[in-house]
Scaffold this motif. Structure first.
Motif, PDB file in Angstrom:
ATOM      1  N   PRO A 526       0.842  -1.207   0.000  1.00 19.66           N
ATOM      2  CA  PRO A 526       0.000   0.000   0.000  1.00 19.66           C
ATOM      3  C   PRO A 526       0.878   1.257   0.000  1.00 19.66           C
ATOM      4  CG  PRO A 526      -0.701  -1.564   1.696  1.00 19.66           C
ATOM      5  CD  PRO A 526       0.639  -2.028   1.216  1.00 19.66           C
ATOM      6  N   LEU A 527       0.753   2.063  -1.036  1.00 16.49           N
ATOM      7  CA  LEU A 527       1.475   3.343  -1.098  1.00 16.49           C
ATOM      8  C   LEU A 527       0.660   4.443  -0.442  1.00 16.49           C
ATOM      9  CD1 LEU A 527       3.023   3.559  -4.700  1.00 16.49           C
ATOM     10  CD2 LEU A 527       4.221   3.305  -2.540  1.00 16.49           C
ATOM     11  N   VAL A 528      -0.619   4.507  -0.766  1.00 18.70           N
ATOM     12  CA  VAL A 528      -1.515   5.520  -0.214  1.00 18.70           C
ATOM     13  C   VAL A 528      -2.652   4.780   0.480  1.00 18.70           C
ATOM     14  CG1 VAL A 528      -3.028   7.472  -0.724  1.00 18.70           C
ATOM     15  CG2 VAL A 528      -0.915   7.151  -2.049  1.00 18.70           C
ATOM     16  N   ILE A 543       2.707   8.882  -3.853  1.00 17.11           N
ATOM     17  CA  ILE A 543       2.740   8.247  -5.178  1.00 17.11           C
ATOM     18  C   ILE A 543       4.144   8.323  -5.769  1.00 17.11           C
ATOM     19  CG2 ILE A 543       1.897   8.477  -7.561  1.00 17.11           C
ATOM     20  CD1 ILE A 543      -0.803   9.330  -6.373  1.00 17.11           C
ATOM     21  N   SER A 544       4.878   9.379  -5.461  1.00 13.55           N
ATOM     22  CA  SER A 544       6.232   9.544  -5.997  1.00 13.55           C
ATOM     23  C   SER A 544       7.168   8.447  -5.526  1.00 13.55           C
ATOM     24  CB  SER A 544       6.797  10.911  -5.596  1.00 13.55           C
ATOM     25  OG  SER A 544       5.977  11.947  -6.073  1.00 13.55           O
ATOM     26  N   ARG A 545       6.826   7.746  -4.445  1.00 13.41           N
ATOM     27  CA  ARG A 545       7.701   6.684  -3.920  1.00 13.41           C
ATOM     28  C   ARG A 545       7.590   5.385  -4.712  1.00 13.41           C
ATOM     29  NH1 ARG A 545       6.403   4.703   0.514  1.00 13.41           N
ATOM     30  NH2 ARG A 545       4.343   5.568   0.926  1.00 13.41           N
ATOM     31  N   LEU A 546       6.699   5.367  -5.703  1.00  9.95           N
ATOM     32  CA  LEU A 546       6.487   4.155  -6.478  1.00  9.95           C
ATOM     33  C   LEU A 546       7.722   3.837  -7.325  1.00  9.95           C
ATOM     34  CD1 LEU A 546       4.602   1.907  -7.437  1.00  9.95           C
ATOM     35  CD2 LEU A 546       3.653   3.501  -9.119  1.00  9.95           C
ATOM     36  N   GLN A 547       8.282   2.628  -7.129  1.00 12.81           N
ATOM     37  CA  GLN A 547       9.463   2.196  -7.873  1.00 12.81           C
ATOM     38  C   GLN A 547       9.234   0.780  -8.392  1.00 12.81           C
ATOM     39  OE1 GLN A 547      12.808   2.520  -5.265  1.00 12.81           O
ATOM     40  NE2 GLN A 547      12.891   4.768  -5.375  1.00 12.81           N
ATOM     41  N   ALA A 548       9.972   0.447  -9.453  1.00  9.24           N
ATOM     42  CA  ALA A 548       9.832  -0.869 -10.073  1.00  9.24           C
ATOM     43  C   ALA A 548      10.385  -1.947  -9.157  1.00  9.24           C
ATOM     44  CB  ALA A 548      10.544  -0.900 -11.425  1.00  9.24           C
ATOM     45  N   GLY A 549       9.777  -3.165  -9.299  1.00  9.84           N
ATOM     46  CA  GLY A 549      10.215  -4.275  -8.460  1.00  9.84           C
ATOM     47  C   GLY A 549      10.454  -5.529  -9.268  1.00  9.84           C
ATOM     48  N   GLY A 550       9.768  -6.642  -8.873  1.00  7.93           N
ATOM     49  CA  GLY A 550      10.058  -7.946  -9.473  1.00  7.93           C
ATOM     50  C   GLY A 550       8.982  -8.441 -10.394  1.00  7.93           C
ATOM     51  N   GLY A 551       8.369  -9.630 -10.062  1.00 13.91           N
ATOM     52  CA  GLY A 551       7.409 -10.298 -10.939  1.00 13.91           C
ATOM     53  C   GLY A 551       6.022  -9.705 -10.854  1.00 13.91           C
ATOM     54  N   THR A 552       5.013 -10.507 -11.297  1.00 17.33           N
ATOM     55  CA  THR A 552       3.636 -10.012 -11.348  1.00 17.33           C
ATOM     56  C   THR A 552       2.691 -11.040 -10.738  1.00 17.33           C
ATOM     57  OG1 THR A 552       4.122  -8.815 -13.384  1.00 17.33           O
ATOM     58  CG2 THR A 552       1.800  -9.163 -12.850  1.00 17.33           C
ATOM     59  N   GLN A 553       1.975 -10.633  -9.672  1.00 14.86           N
ATOM     60  CA  GLN A 553       0.910 -11.439  -9.061  1.00 14.86           C
ATOM     61  C   GLN A 553      -0.278 -10.507  -8.837  1.00 14.86           C
ATOM     62  OE1 GLN A 553       0.651 -14.640  -8.510  1.00 14.86           O
ATOM     63  NE2 GLN A 553       2.745 -15.141  -9.209  1.00 14.86           N
ATOM     64  N   ILE A 554      -1.411 -10.819  -9.434  1.00  9.29           N
ATOM     65  CA  ILE A 554      -2.570  -9.934  -9.382  1.00  9.29           C
ATOM     66  C   ILE A 554      -3.441 -10.193  -8.157  1.00  9.29           C
ATOM     67  CG2 ILE A 554      -4.709  -9.345 -10.611  1.00  9.29           C
ATOM     68  CD1 ILE A 554      -3.248  -9.711 -13.208  1.00  9.29           C
ATOM     69  N   LEU A 555      -3.439 -11.426  -7.619  1.00 10.87           N
ATOM     70  CA  LEU A 555      -4.309 -11.743  -6.492  1.00 10.87           C
ATOM     71  C   LEU A 555      -3.994 -10.908  -5.247  1.00 10.87           C
ATOM     72  CD1 LEU A 555      -6.617 -13.504  -5.442  1.00 10.87           C
ATOM     73  CD2 LEU A 555      -4.921 -15.240  -4.809  1.00 10.87           C
TER      74      LEU A 555
END
Length: 977
Positions: A526-528, A543-555
Motif C-alpha cells: 500500500p502506497l496511499v 505516489i512519488s515513492r512508487l518504484q519498479a520491483g520484481g514479478g507479477t501477481q494480481i491476487l
C-alpha cells in the motif's frame, strides 16, 4: 677685467637674442599661409603637417649661451659636446611635434574569391574553381598579396585556408556532415560578406567563380554598390561540360483555361496541363497525385518525351469543396515485375515534380466523427437534406494533420472518448481552427467533454466551456483504489505515466471522496492508505515513492483492495487494476465475485502486448467494470481520467431538460427552438469567460456555447445528436434545420461566397511570391484606406502537401532547411506568417514574401477598417490613428504552390549577367590567377607617420645628455676664484 667680462656677457646675450629672432622670422616666413610643407626625398614625399612646431627652435641659441655660462669644471670639448647633444635633442623634438609623414604608394592586392557551390554547378565546375583557387594561393604567396575564399550557395561561408603545402579542403563537402543548403544561389550575400575580409591599405578585389544563375539577391545592384566602395568585381568563366546537359524537368502544372483564379466546381471534370522539358528524347512515367493519392481514372502513364517542350494532359474531378493539392511526378517507366527500372537521364531529381493548389467551389463539406457508428445516420441524413456534404468516419479516421483537415469546412466530434483521440489529433484540430479558420463542434454523450476524459486536454482548451463541475447533491460519495503494477517490465516511462495517471485521478475526485493506491509485483504494497482526496499534496508525495520491483501477481493487490474497501461506508466502491504482464488465474475471479457481492466493482487496464487480455477481460466482466487495452503508454493518464469520470458520473445529467434561449443570435433564427421538445440529458459544464452561451438548461448550465478561437470558431453542444438524449428531437421538424444552421454559422467561410471578398492573385518567382489584392466594391468603386495584412499559411517541416506516402519533398536537396524559423511548440503542422500589405494604387494592395520551403501554401488577406481619431470622428473626416485598426470588413483567400527552387530549372550559364556585373564595378573577365591578382595602374597611397621614431630618438638623446653631464670625458677646466 670685470668690465671686460661684463662687455663680453652682454655681447653674448645680444647675439643669442638676435639668433632667436632670426630663427623666428625664418619659421614664420616658411609657414605663412600654409597648412603644411612637403619635400621630395628619395623618390618619396615628406610631408610636415604642423610646421609651426619649428618655433621651438627659438631655444637653440640659448643652449649655447647656457653652456658658455656654465659654472661646472667640465672641459671645453665636453661642454661643446653637451651643447651639440642638447641642440640635437631640441631639433628632434621640433621635428616630432611637426608631425612629419612619409608619403608613398603600394600595389598589394587583397583578393576574395567567391566560389559558387550550389547544385546548378557541376562537380567538374567546382573542381575547376578549386584548381584556380589553388593557383591563386601560390601566386598570392609569391607576390605578397592577400587571399580569402568564400564558398556560397543559399548562404555564404568563409573557407579557412590551410598553411602552404597543405591541400585545400573540399569547397562543396558531401554527406550529412556538410550542413550546407545548396538549393539556391545568392551572390549578393556572398559579396556583402566579402567586404569585411579586405585588409585596409590594400587594393580590394573580388573574383566570382559561378555560372551566374542566381535565385536570390540582386547581383547587378550589389556590383554597383561595390563600385561605390571602390571594390572591383571580376569573373572567371566556368563552362559546363556537355556530358552534364541531360535533363528532364516539369516546368509547370496548371489548370487548362485558368486565368489566375485556380477554381473549379464540385462534380465538373477539368483538365490539368503539365509542361515537361527534356534535353533529349527518353521514356518516362508521369504520375498525377491528388491530395497524396494517385488521381482516380487518369493517374499515370508511360510516355516518350521529345527533345524540348512536351505537354501532358490529365483529367480529374473534384468530389468535395475546399482546397485540393495536385502533384505531377516523373519517374522511370514501368517495367516487368522483377526487372530493374532504367534510371532517367537526368541531372536533378528535385525538378521532376510540380505542385498546384486549386480552390474547389461547392456545398459545405464537413467531417463527422461518430463514436457510435450505429447511430451516425440520424445527423448525417438530416444535414444531407439541408444541402451539406457530410463525410462520416469512426474515431480511427480522425486525421492527425491540420493540412488534412483543411479540405473540410467544419469538424464535428460526437461521443468519442479521449482514449481514441491522440495528442497529435487534438493538436491538429487546434491548428485547423486557430490557424486555418476552420469550425469545430463537439456534441455530448457519455464519452464527451469531462465524462469522456477530456478534462485538462487540448480539447478543453479549444472549447468555450470548462469540464469541471461540482457533484450533484444526490450523487453518492466514491471510494476508489488504484492497483498499479510495478514489476520490472513497467520500469521507465510506463511507470512514470502510471504515477501521473494516479495523481490526475486524485485531482479529479471531490475533496470528500476516498482514494487509495496499491503497488504490486509479486506482493502488494500500500502506497496511499485509503484517505480523503483533499490531502492532494500528501497523496502526490506518496505516489512519488512508487518504484519498479520484481514479478507479477494480481491476487495480492486485489485482496488488499478488498480489505480496504469492505469496511468503508461509501456509496460507490471501485477498483482500477493496471498491469502489463501475466499472472496465475487461481483465486482471482472468485475474489472478484466476492468483491461484487460486497458492492465493489473492478475495471482493468492492459498495457502492451505482454498483458493477459483474456484474464483482464474476465476480471472486468466479473467485476462489473470495463476493460481497456492500449499499446501506447501515453494513453494511461487518459484512460484513468475516463474511467474515474465514468465511475463518478458527476458530469452527466440524465433528466428531462427543456432548453432556454439565453442569447438570441442569427444561428437560432427560424429554427423554432422555443418549441423544441425536451432533451433527456446532457453533460454538465461551466462557461468560460468571453464565451457566448446561446442555449442553457433549466439549471442554468450551458447547452449550446461558442467563441472565436484564432481565425476559426469552436462550439460546444452538451447534449447528444442521436437516439439517447435527443431521441425526442429526432421526431422534431426543426432537428435538421437547427444543426444545419449551427454548422453553417460555425464553419469556415470562403469570403467570395459571402460577397465581401476581394480578388487575390499571386505571382511566383521562387523563392519570392508577389501577392496583389484588388479591392473593388459591389458598385465597382475602389476601396482604399484599408489596413490589410497578408497571412501565409505554410506546411510544416517534413509535411509534403499533396505527395504520396513516403515521397517526402521529391528529393529536393536542402528543402527541409528553414533558417531563422523556429518551430512552434504546439503539435501542429502549419505555420502562419503575417506580412503587412501596402496600398500602391487606388484599391490595390501588394506585398512580397520569401518562402523558404517548397510545397502548397494558403494565402489569406485580412482587410480591416481604420479607426478614426476621436476629434475627427465627429465631423466624419475618417483620419486613422497610427497603428489602430477596426473590425474586419473583408477577407481574400488564395493559394500558391512552390514546386522546387529555381536552382533546378537547368538554365544555361548566364555569362551576360556576369559580364554586366563586372562592367558595373570596373572589373573584367580574367583567364588566370596572375591576371586576377594584377593591380594594373591602380595604386594605394599611404602616409607613414615618423613621429614615433623621432620620439624614440629624443629619449636616447635625453639619456645621452644626462650621461654627458654626469660622466667626465676630457678632464677639467680651471676655475677662477
Amino acid at each position: 677685467m670685470a668690465r671686460r667680462e661684463t662687455w663680453r656677457g652682454g655681447l653674448l646675450l645680444l647675439l643669442t637674442g638676435l639668433g632667436s629672432a632670426a630663427i623666428a622670422v625664418a619659421v614664420l616666413a616658411l609657414v605663412r599661409h600654409r597648412d603644411g610643407l612637403s619635400f621630395s626625398l628619395w623618390h618619396h614625399t615628406l610631408e610636415v603637417r604642423e610646421p609651426r612646431a619649428f618655433l621651438l627652435a627659438l631655444c637653440l641659441p640659448w643652449v649655447g649661451l647656457g653652456v658658455s655660462a656654465s659654472l661646472t669644471d667640465m672641459s671645453l670639448p665636453q661642454r661643446l659636446l653637451q651643447a651639440a647633444c642638447r641642440s640635437l635633442l631640441l631639433l628632434v623634438l621640433c621635428l616630432g611635434l611637426s608631425r612629419p609623414a612619409l608619403q608613398g604608394n603600394r600595389q598589394t592586392v587583397s583578393l576574395v574569391a567567391l566560389v559558387d557551390v550550389s547544385d546548378s554547378m557541376t562537380d567538374s565546375q567546382v573542381a575547376a574553381a578549386a584548381a584556380l583557387v589553388e593557383d591563386l594561393r601560390q601566386t598570392s604567396a609569391a607576390k605578397g598579396d592577400e587571399l580569402h575564399v568564400i564558398a556560397f550557395a543559399t548562404r555564404p561561408r568563409v573557407v579557412p585556408l590551410p598553411p602552404p603545402g597543405t591541400a585545400l579542403p573540399p569547397l562543396r563537402p558531401k554527406g550529412p556532415a556538410a550542413k550546407i543548403t545548396t538549393d539556391g544561389t545568392d551572390v549578393q550575400a556572398a559579396m556583402q560578406l566579402a567586404y569585411g575580409l579586405f585588409s585596409p591599405g590594400n587594393l580590394p578585389r573580388l573574383l566570382l567563380l559561378s555560372d551566374g544563375d542566381e535565385t536570390e539577391g540582386d547581383l547587378l545592384a550589389e556590383a554597383q554598390a561595390a563600385h561605390r566602395r571602390g571594390v572591383r568585381l571580376s569573373f572567371h568563366p566556368l563552362p559546363r561540360p556537355k556530358d552534364h546537359d541531360d535533363e528532364v524537368l516539369v516546368r509547370e502544372l496548371r489548370l487548362v483555361g485558368d486565368e489566375g483564379g485556380g477554381e473549379v466546381r464540385v462534380g465538373a471534370p477539368f483538365t490539368l496541363l503539365a509542361e515537361v522539358y527534356a534535353s533529349a528524347p527518353q521514356r518516362v512515367r508521369a504520375t498525377l497525385y491528388k491530395d497524396g493519392a494517385e488521381n482516380p481514372g487518369d493517374g499515370h502513364r508511360d510516355i516518350d518525351l521529345g527533345q524540348g517542350k512536351n505537354l501532358l494532359r490529365f483529367r480529374s474531378e473534384a468530389k468535395t469543396a475546399g482546397y485540393a493539392s495536385y502533384r505531377v511526378l516523373l519517374s522511370p517507366p514501368g517495367v516487368e515485375p522483377g526487372q530493374p527500372a532504367p534510371p532517367l537521364r537526368d541531372r536533378f531529381s528535385g525538378n521532376n515534380q510540380a505542385l498546384l493548389s486549386l480552390s474547389i467551389k461547392g456545398r459545405p463539406h464537413i467531417l463527422y466523427i461518430e463514436g457510435e457508428p450505429a447511430s451516425k445516420g440520424y445527423l448525417e441524413r438530416a444535414l444531407t437534406r439541408e444541402n451539406i456534404d457530410v463525410e462520416t468516419r469512426n474515431p480511427y479516421g480522425l486525421p492527425s494533420s491540420a493540412r488534412e483537415l483543411a479540405k473540410f469546412d467544419l469538424v464535428l466530434l460526437s461521443d468519442v472518448p479521449s482514449t481514441l483521440v491522440s495528442q497529435a489529433q487534438m493538436a491538429a484540430i487546434e491548428g485547423y481552427v486557430r490557424d486555418l479558420g476552420g469550425g469545430f463542434v463537439m456534441t455530448g454523450g457519455e464519452n464527451s467533454f469531462g465524462s469522456g476524459g477530456y478534462q485538462g486536454t487540448l480539447i478543453e482548451k479549444i472549447l468555450p466551456v470548462r469540464f469541471e463541475q461540482e457533484k450533484k447533491r444526490d450523487q453518492p460519495s466514491l471510494a476508489l483504489v488504484l492497483c498499479i503494477d510495478r514489476s520490472g517490465s513497467m520500469n521507465g516511462p510506463k511507470l512514470e505515466l502510471a504515477k501521473d495517471a494516479a495523481r490526475a485521478t486524485a485531482e479529479l475526485l471531490a475533496p470528500d471522496d476516498l482514494i487509495g493506491v496499491i503497488a504490486f509485483d509479486s506482493q502488494a504494497v500500500p502506497l496511499v492508505r485509503l484517505q480523503r482526496a483533499q490531502n492532494r499534496v500528501r497523496i502526490s508525495t506518496d505516489i512519488s515513492r512508487l518504484q519498479a520491483g520484481g514479478g507479477t501477481q494480481i491476487l495480492p493487490p486485489l485482496q488488499e483492495a478488498y480489505q480496504e474497501l469492505s469496511g468503508v461506508a461509501a456509496k460507490i466502491k471501485h477498483v482500477i487494476l493496471l498491469t502489463d504482464g501475466q499472472a496465475e488465474y487461481q483465486g482471482i475471479l472468485e475474489l472478484v465475485d466476492t468483491m461484487v457481492e460486497n458492492k465493489i466493482t473492478v475495471s482493468a487496464v492492459g498495457v502492451g502486448t505482454g498483458a493477459d487480455q483474456t484474464l483482464l477481460t474476465a476480471i472486468a466482466e466479473h467485476g462489473g467494470g470495463r476493460f481497456y487495452f492500449t499499446q501506447d503508454a501515453t494513453s494511461i493518464p487518459k484512460i484513468f481520467t475516463k474511467e474515474t469520470t465514468q465511475v463518478a458520473r458527476s458530469a452527466l445529467v440524465e433528466d428531462a431538460v427543456r432548453v432556454v434561449v439565453s442569447k438570441r443570435v442569427e444561428m437560432l433564427d427560424g429554427t423554432g427552438i422555443e418549441g423544441a421538445p425536451p432533451l433527456r440529458g446532457y453533460v454538465a459544464t461551466k462557461p468560460k469567460p468571453l464565451s457566448e452561451t446561446l442555449l442553457s438548461s433549466n439549471l442554468g448550465e450551458p447547452i449550446l456555447s461558442r467563441w472565436r478561437l484564432g481565425l476559426g470558431q469552436a462550439v460546444a453542444f452538451t447534449s447528444d445528436v442521436k437516439n439517447r438524449w435527443a431521441v425526442d428531437w429526432l421526431r422534431w421538424p426543426g432537428y435538421g434545420r437547427f444543426f444545419a444552421q449551427m454548422v453553417r454559422s460555425s464553419m469556415r467561410h470562403d469570403p467570395r461566397t459571402r460577397g465581401n471578398g476581394y480578388d487575390l492573385t499571386a505571382t511566383v518567382f521562387s523563392p519570392k511570391v508577389h501577392v496583389t489584392v484588388d479591392a473593388v466594391s459591389g458598385d465597382d468603386r475602389f476601396v482604399s484606406g484599408l489596413v490589410t495584412t497578408l497571412e501565409v499559411i505554410a506546411p510544416a517541416l517534413g509535411q509534403g502537401q499533396g505527395m504520396p506516402p513516403g515521397a517526402g519533398n521529391g528529393g529536393t536537396p536542402g528543402s527541409g532547411d528553414v533558417p531563422g524559423k523556429g518551430t512552434r511548440s504546439r503539435l501542429i503542422d502549419v505555420k502562419v506568417a503575417s506580412v503587412p500589405m501596402s496600398q500602391t494604387a487606388p484599391g490595390r494592395y501588394e506585398a512580397e514574401v520569401t518562402l523558404r520551403e517548397h510545397g502548397a501554401y494558403l494565402l489569406r488577406a485580412v482587410h480591416r477598417a481604420p479607426v478614426p481619431r476621436e476629434a475627427d470622428a465627429e465631423v466624419g473626416s475618417g483620419a486613422a490613428v497610427a497603428g489602430a485598426v477596426g473590425p474586419i470588413v473583408a477577407e481574400s483567400w488564395g493559394s500558391v504552390a512552390l514546386s522546387y527552387s529555381r536552382e533546378y530549372l537547368a538554365l544555361p550559364p548566364d555569362s551576360a549577367l556576369l559580364s554586366r556585373a563586372a562592367q558595373a564595378s570596373g572589373g573584367k573577365e580574367v583567364a588566370s590567377a596572375a591576371e586576377a591578382l594584377d593591380p594594373g595602374d591602380e595604386r594605394i597611397e599611404f602616409l607613414r607617420e615618423l613621429w614615433p621614431y623621432l620620439l624614440g630618438l629624443s629619449v636616447g638623446l635625453l639619456l645621452l645628455d644626462v650621461a654627458l653631464r654626469r660622466v667626465r670625458l676630457f678632464g677639467y677646466r680651471p676655475l677662477s676664484l
